[in-house]
Motif scaffolding. Structure first.
Motif, short mmCIF file in Angstrom:
data_model
loop_
_atom_site.label_atom_id
_atom_site.label_comp_id
_atom_site.label_asym_id
_atom_site.label_seq_id
_atom_site.Cartn_x
_atom_site.Cartn_y
_atom_site.Cartn_z
N ASP A 64 9.63 -1.12 1.33
CA ASP A 64 10.37 -2.06 0.01
C ASP A 64 11.43 -2.74 0.28
O ASP A 64 12.42 -4.10 0.19
N TYR A 65 12.85 -2.23 1.08
CA TYR A 65 13.74 -2.99 1.65
C TYR A 65 14.68 -3.11 2.67
O TYR A 65 15.39 -3.61 2.98
N ASP A 66 13.43 -2.38 3.91
CA ASP A 66 14.20 -2.90 5.18
C ASP A 66 13.03 -3.73 5.94
O ASP A 66 11.92 -3.83 6.71
N SER A 86 0.66 -1.52 0.27
CA SER A 86 -0.42 -0.17 0.08
C SER A 86 0.17 1.47 -0.18
O SER A 86 0.68 2.54 -0.57
N ILE A 87 2.06 1.36 0.82
CA ILE A 87 2.71 2.40 0.31
C ILE A 87 3.40 2.38 -0.80
O ILE A 87 3.31 3.65 -1.11
N SER A 88 3.73 1.43 -0.73
CA SER A 88 4.54 1.49 -2.65
C SER A 88 3.74 2.24 -3.81
O SER A 88 4.52 2.92 -3.96
N SER A 89 2.43 1.75 -2.86
CA SER A 89 1.17 2.10 -4.59
C SER A 89 1.31 3.07 -4.04
O SER A 89 0.87 3.99 -5.07
N ASP A 139 8.21 12.24 2.05
CA ASP A 139 7.53 11.16 3.37
C ASP A 139 6.86 10.24 2.74
O ASP A 139 7.72 8.73 3.01
N LEU A 140 6.59 10.29 1.51
CA LEU A 140 6.05 8.84 0.49
C LEU A 140 7.55 8.07 0.53
O LEU A 140 7.62 6.80 0.52
N HIS A 141 8.91 8.87 -0.20
CA HIS A 141 9.53 8.20 -0.99
C HIS A 141 10.82 7.73 0.36
O HIS A 141 10.48 6.03 0.16
N ASP A 142 10.80 8.61 1.33
CA ASP A 142 11.01 7.79 2.82
C ASP A 142 10.40 6.58 3.37
O ASP A 142 11.14 4.88 3.38
#
Length: 176
Positions: A122-124, A36-39, A113-116
């Motif tokens: 996606d990676y942590d 959802s965050i990624s979208s 904010d969204l990028h972070d």
């Protein structure tokens, strides 16, 4: 020949809501919250790259040329530009941007904010987030897309400058 169609920002926003469980039954899984965050992030990213491409090409339509040019906008460069718009980062970009309308600054802050959040989601492997936080990020993306549309409709010169610099300005500023 295949017709190019821009990635639907509205569909990405709807997907972010759906994955986060807005209006659904039961709590969403951790992977759905991450997606959802990624979208949500990609909705704003594609809104900005779409608008920057339209501005550069002077085009209201979307075809193969626009699709190819939109790929010039990179995630890293857009984050660098957003940092400059919020008063940080590259001095050369801050000079080129000049004074920014508060609405543009809010779009840039939301992008960061969204990028972070997207990077973490996606990676942590240790990233843990609640549905409430994810829904607030989806709302932030939707609000920022709506701000972008308003800024385009108003013809705001500071937003036009921001979009123009998204099309290679970051790379030029690195060499200065």
């Amino acid at each position: 020949m295949t017709t190019a169609r821009p990635i639907s920002v509205a569909e990405l926003l709807d997907l972010a809501d759906e994955l986060a469980g807005r209006g659904g039954t039961g709590p969403p899984t951790a992977i759905k919250l991450r997606r959802s965050i990624s979208s949500a992030y990609y909705a704003l990213f594609h809104e900005l790259s779409f608008r920057a491409t339209q501005r550069l090409l002077g085009s209201a339509s979307w075809g193969a040329t626009e699709a190819a040019v939109a790929r010039w906008v990179t995630h890293t460069d857009l984050a660098t530009l957003a940092r400059a718009a919020t008063g940080g980062g590259s001095p050369a970009l801050r000079v080129a941007l000049g004074w920014m309308n508060e609405e543009v600054i809010r779009i840039a802050e939301a992008f960061l904010d969204l990028h972070d959040a997207r990077e973490r989601a996606d990676y942590d492997d240790t990233f843990d987030v609640s549905a409430a936080v994810v829904l607030s990020l989806a709302d932030l993306a939707r609000d920022s897309v709506n701000r972008s549309v308003r800024m385009i409709d108003s013809g705001d010169p500071t937003y036009n400058r921001f979009l123009a610099l998204a099309m290679g300005g970051v790379k030029v500023a690195k060499n200065r």
